[in-house]
Write a protein that holds these residues in place. Structure first.
Motif, short mmCIF file in Angstrom:
data_model
loop_
_atom_site.label_atom_id
_atom_site.label_comp_id
_atom_site.label_asym_id
_atom_site.label_seq_id
_atom_site.Cartn_x
_atom_site.Cartn_y
_atom_site.Cartn_z
N GLY A 212 20.91 30.38 24.81
CA GLY A 212 19.99 30.95 23.85
C GLY A 212 18.66 31.34 24.46
O GLY A 212 17.74 31.76 23.74
N ASN A 213 18.52 31.20 25.77
CA ASN A 213 17.28 31.58 26.44
C ASN A 213 17.38 33.04 26.90
O ASN A 213 18.46 33.54 27.17
CB ASN A 213 17.03 30.69 27.66
N ALA A 214 16.24 33.68 27.01
CA ALA A 214 16.22 35.05 27.50
C ALA A 214 16.70 35.07 28.93
O ALA A 214 16.23 34.33 29.78
CB ALA A 214 14.80 35.61 27.41
N ALA A 215 17.67 35.93 29.22
CA ALA A 215 18.27 35.97 30.55
C ALA A 215 17.25 36.25 31.64
O ALA A 215 17.36 35.73 32.75
CB ALA A 215 19.38 37.02 30.58
N ASP A 217 14.45 35.11 32.08
CA ASP A 217 13.66 33.93 32.45
C ASP A 217 14.35 33.08 33.52
O ASP A 217 13.71 32.21 34.12
CB ASP A 217 13.42 33.04 31.22
N ARG A 218 15.61 33.33 33.77
CA ARG A 218 16.34 32.51 34.73
C ARG A 218 16.10 33.01 36.15
O ARG A 218 16.07 34.21 36.42
CB ARG A 218 17.84 32.56 34.42
N LEU A 219 15.93 32.06 37.07
CA LEU A 219 15.72 32.42 38.47
C LEU A 219 16.96 33.07 39.08
O LEU A 219 16.86 33.78 40.08
CB LEU A 219 15.36 31.16 39.28
N TYR A 220 18.11 32.83 38.47
CA TYR A 220 19.35 33.39 39.00
C TYR A 220 19.76 34.69 38.30
O TYR A 220 20.91 35.12 38.43
CB TYR A 220 20.49 32.37 38.93
N HIS A 221 18.84 35.31 37.58
CA HIS A 221 19.21 36.53 36.87
C HIS A 221 18.87 37.78 37.67
O HIS A 221 17.76 37.94 38.18
CB HIS A 221 18.48 36.60 35.53
N LEU A 222 19.85 38.67 37.77
CA LEU A 222 19.70 40.01 38.33
C LEU A 222 19.29 39.98 39.80
O LEU A 222 18.33 40.64 40.21
CB LEU A 222 18.69 40.81 37.51
N ASN A 223 20.03 39.22 40.60
CA ASN A 223 19.80 39.18 42.05
C ASN A 223 20.99 39.82 42.77
O ASN A 223 22.14 39.46 42.52
CB ASN A 223 19.64 37.73 42.52
N PRO A 224 20.74 40.78 43.66
CA PRO A 224 21.83 41.47 44.36
C PRO A 224 22.69 40.51 45.20
O PRO A 224 22.18 39.56 45.79
CB PRO A 224 21.11 42.46 45.26
N VAL A 225 23.98 40.79 45.24
CA VAL A 225 24.94 40.01 46.03
C VAL A 225 25.60 40.93 47.04
O VAL A 225 26.09 42.00 46.69
CB VAL A 225 26.00 39.35 45.13
N HIS A 226 25.62 40.52 48.30
CA HIS A 226 26.25 41.28 49.38
C HIS A 226 27.30 40.40 50.04
O HIS A 226 27.32 39.18 49.86
CB HIS A 226 25.22 41.69 50.43
N GLY A 227 28.19 41.03 50.82
CA GLY A 227 29.14 40.25 51.60
C GLY A 227 30.56 40.73 51.48
O GLY A 227 30.82 41.90 51.18
N ILE A 228 31.49 39.78 51.74
CA ILE A 228 32.91 40.11 51.69
C ILE A 228 33.68 39.05 50.91
O ILE A 228 33.31 37.87 50.91
CB ILE A 228 33.52 40.24 53.11
N VAL A 229 34.72 39.50 50.24
CA VAL A 229 35.69 38.61 49.60
C VAL A 229 37.05 39.07 50.13
O VAL A 229 37.65 40.01 49.59
CB VAL A 229 35.63 38.68 48.07
N ASP A 230 37.51 38.43 51.18
CA ASP A 230 38.73 38.84 51.88
C ASP A 230 39.92 38.07 51.32
O ASP A 230 40.19 36.93 51.71
CB ASP A 230 38.57 38.57 53.38
N LYS A 231 40.63 38.71 50.39
CA LYS A 231 41.77 38.03 49.75
C LYS A 231 42.91 37.80 50.74
O LYS A 231 43.58 36.76 50.68
CB LYS A 231 42.26 38.86 48.57
N GLU A 232 43.13 38.75 51.63
CA GLU A 232 44.26 38.64 52.56
C GLU A 232 44.14 37.41 53.46
O GLU A 232 45.12 36.71 53.71
CB GLU A 232 44.35 39.89 53.42
N ASN A 233 42.94 37.12 53.92
CA ASN A 233 42.71 35.97 54.80
C ASN A 233 42.08 34.79 54.08
O ASN A 233 41.73 33.79 54.72
CB ASN A 233 41.82 36.40 55.97
#
Length: 303
Positions: A212-215, A217-233
């Motif tokens: 019920g809090n405004a999104a 206000d959260r420190l974890y809101h709207l931060n870019p994510v980079h990297g890899i998600v390698d399903k095969e390995n």
């Protein structure tokens, strides 16, 4: 006074002589032991690692603390060496404490050696909107399971069972074949990309507003994510960029694991978004912060 000082001096020399006469006495190198930074949540577990990991196998871990009346005590901690983690899992006392120090036994030399830095035990409220501990952590240390078949698709919202308001939207690079078939590639599309999809046109850390809090206000809101998600390995390596909040970048490494191997008596295996609905056993993503050593679990519903 002179006689007392002399007695203490010779007792010290005797201890050195006895230690030097013991051919098996080789003091453990604490610089090779990593204790995740505190404070620690009361009643939870902590993974202490070493290089090589076998250094901690069979060694007892003790906790030195100061009670409310000012007296100091040292007690043996409940410790279990987990080979799959390459770490000793230690139980944190279920009581608040302002002065806590871990010690590892050195049986060859007959003493206890401090490891890590002095810290404290706090209640769960300490970690709410704390800039040093942004991502939610499970109260129990999770043991990675044997290789598991990855989910058919990664793209979508992955939620934390330990904080239902926490989410990461993963947007992998997607190739569309001539017949319309979509193939996910490991590289993630960052937030704001023209070819991205989802709430931020790319991969992003989000608050979903379950409490019920405004999104915003959260420190974890709207931060870019980079990297890899390698399903095969079955290999995951991501970074969460919180520089817009002056919190720097936090990197995580991990894999997909079998939900059936999650701790009993928890809601890790239960579906739902903002609350458990008991309808599904989701896909589980197991991540460890390279910054704090804290684990993070994310889940996505059945495909």
């Amino acid at each position: 006074m002179t006689r007392q000082t002399t007695t203490i001096f010779f007792a010290f020399l005797l201890g050195i002589c006895l230690q030097s006469c013991n051919p098996d006495c080789e003091t453990i190198q604490t610089s090779n032991i990593t204790v995740p930074p505190g404070p620690y949540e009361m009643g939870t577990e902590l993974a202490i690692q070493a290089q090589p990991a076998g250094v901690l196998d069979g060694r007892k871990v003790f906790i030195s603390f100061r009670s409310q009346d000012g007296t100091s005590s040292t007690v043996e901690a409940n410790t279990n060496f987990i080979e799959e983690l390459g770490a000793a899992v230690v139980e944190i006392p279920d009581a608040l404490n302002d002065n806590l120090q871990f010690l590892v036994e050195d049986p060859d030399c007959g003493n206890l050696i401090p490891i890590g830095t002095s810290s404290r035990v706090v209640d769960p409220s300490f970690f709410i909107d704390n800039p040093f501990f942004v991502t939610p952590a499970p109260p129990l240390i999770i043991i990675p399971s044997p290789p598991v078949a990855p989910p058919p698709a990664v793209v979508n919202a992955w939620f934390s069972p330990n904080n239902r308001d926490y989410c990461i939207w993963f947007n992998p690079t997607i190739e569309v074949l001539d017949d319309g078939t979509e193939i996910e590639h490991p590289t993630l599309i960052p937030m704001g990309s023209s070819d991205g999809i989802g709430p931020a046109n790319g991969s992003v850390e989000l608050a979903v507003g379950c409490n019920g809090n405004a999104a915003v206000d959260r420190l974890y809101h709207l931060n870019p994510v980079h990297g890899i998600v390698d399903k095969e390995n079955n290999y995951i390596r991501i970074s969460i960029d919180r520089t817009s909040k002056n919190l720097g970048i936090e990197e995580f490494e991990g894999q997909f694991i079998n939900p059936d191997n999650m701790p009993a008596g928890t809601d890790f295996n239960i579906g739902g978004v903002c609350s458990s609905d008991g309808t599904s056993k989701p896909n589980i993503m197991f991540l460890t912060s390279l910054k704090t050593g804290r684990q993070m679990i994310l889940f996505r519903g059945d495909d």
